[in-house]
Enzyme design. Structure first.
Site, PDB file in Angstrom:
ATOM      1  N   HIS A   1       0.869  -1.188   0.000  1.00  0.00           N
ATOM      2  CA  HIS A   1       0.000   0.000   0.000  1.00  0.00           C
ATOM      3  C   HIS A   1       0.893   1.221   0.000  1.00  0.00           C
ATOM      4  CE1 HIS A   1      -3.670   2.355   0.782  1.00  0.00           C
ATOM      5  NE2 HIS A   1      -2.836   3.155   1.431  1.00  0.00           N
ATOM      6  N   CYS A   2       0.657   2.126  -0.960  1.00  0.00           N
ATOM      7  CA  CYS A   2       1.516   3.303  -1.117  1.00  0.00           C
ATOM      8  C   CYS A   2       0.765   4.562  -0.689  1.00  0.00           C
ATOM      9  CB  CYS A   2       1.976   3.441  -2.568  1.00  0.00           C
ATOM     10  SG  CYS A   2       3.065   4.869  -2.844  1.00  0.00           S
ATOM     11  N   PRO A   3       1.194   5.226   0.378  1.00  0.00           N
ATOM     12  CA  PRO A   3       0.508   6.452   0.804  1.00  0.00           C
ATOM     13  C   PRO A   3       0.659   7.601  -0.186  1.00  0.00           C
ATOM     14  CG  PRO A   3       2.518   6.119   2.068  1.00  0.00           C
ATOM     15  CD  PRO A   3       2.318   4.881   1.268  1.00  0.00           C
TER      16      PRO A   3
END
Length: 326
Positions: free
Chosen positions: A177-179
């Site tokens: 998951h990439c913020p």
């Protein structure tokens, strides 16, 4: 079946915190996205009105000016388009492929005990493969024994899929998951994430080389006062991004060439069969089928060899499957 429905209802009726951690992270990610677009715009502005203009003033060569400007615009376009794609394109979720049958009568008729154990039952789902995937060979159907079950999503969980606690979905072939994109990087948008990193590296490398020449060459000294106040700061930012993307982007390319996701690499002691014998096949798992190597660097919607559920071939026909659940 009744216990499963009760657990599901309990999850629905559980009180939700108004300002949960997920909402805070989502808001923070949106700020990061705004910051990224702003930074890209500032870097492009500085390159056009500082870097390119400095070379034009010193060398007075229109062809050179056009070539420099054209190269950076092409690289910038690919950065922006791939960043936008990885933000807005779904990484692929189990909700897109599995739908629980709502007809309780049909479910009750098809549920049964596993090995005579009443605590384990079958729950029936519709599996609907997407028609755009797996066009090479449609002879093999989904093997139910390869599926797990996610008690958060209440849906089957294929191999290489993982539940994201932030997105609250099971992501097919989840990488992470990439913020910075407020999204997961998974099966369907992995290519855009890799190209985004690649073009940031290429763009900042090109700009850094030109800027270093401006800073250390005496030919540009006479035009020093014509640079904007942004130049002295942004060229350092470009250098930092170049070095960062060289390491982080290189790491991601290594994973692709080996046929891993980031999660699978962390669990690489577990035997996996997803790595292909040839590197070119590992590339096709991410970038789709291509004839020439340069095609992987072009924005595309090429079909992927797998649909993220079956990692070989899949039958497009609608299938009703039974999943064992505790």
């Amino acid at each position: 079946m009744q216990q499963l429905q009760e657990d599901f209802q309990q999850n629905l009726n559980r009180p939700q915190t108004k300002y949960s951690l997920n909402k805070i992270l989502s808001c923070f990610s949106k700020l990061l996205i705004f910051f990224c677009y702003l930074l890209i715009s500032l870097l492009l502005y500085s390159f056009i009105f500082d870097t390119t203009m400095q070379y034009h003033l010193v060398y007075s060569n229109y062809c050179l000016t056009i070539i420099i400007l054209l190269i950076e615009l092409i690289l910038s376009f690919n950065v922006i388009i791939n960043y936008t794609f990885v933000i807005f394109f779904s990484p692929g979720t189990t909700q897109e492929y599995f739908k629980p049958i709502q007809n309780d009568t049909e479910n009750n008729e098809n549920q049964g005990e596993i090995d005579g154990n009443p605590s384990q039952r079958y729950l029936k789902f519709n599996y609907t493969p997407k028609l755009e995937a797996n066009t090479t060979n449609q002879s093999q159907i989904l093997d139910q024994s390869t599926l797990g079950f996610c008690h958060f999503c209440q849906l089957p969980k294929p191999k290489r899929a993982h539940h994201c606690s932030i997105c609250k979905k099971c992501i097919l072939k989840m990488d992470h998951h990439c913020p910075w994109v407020n999204n997961c990087v998974g099966h369907q948008n992995h290519r855009y994430f890799i190209l985004f990193l690649t073009y940031i590296f290429l763009g900042t490398s090109f700009a850094t080389l030109l800027n270093l020449n401006i800073i250390y060459s005496s030919d540009f000294y006479v035009y020093k006062n014509q640079r904007s106040f942004l130049f002295s700061t942004l060229w350092i930012v470009q250098l930092a991004l170049c070095l960062t993307m060289a390491s982080f982007g290189g790491w991601n390319w290594f994973l692709i060439l080996k046929g891993y996701t980031a999660i699978e690499f962390m669990n690489r002691n577990t035997k996996t069969t997803y790595e292909k014998a040839e590197i070119i096949e590992n590339l096709k798992q991410v970038f789709g089928n291509f004839k020439y190597f340069y095609q992987i660097f072009l924005p595309s919607f090429r079909q992927l060899p797998s649909n993220g559920v079956i990692w070989n071939q899949v039958d497009k026909d609608l299938q009703k499957i039974n999943i064992g659940v505790d």
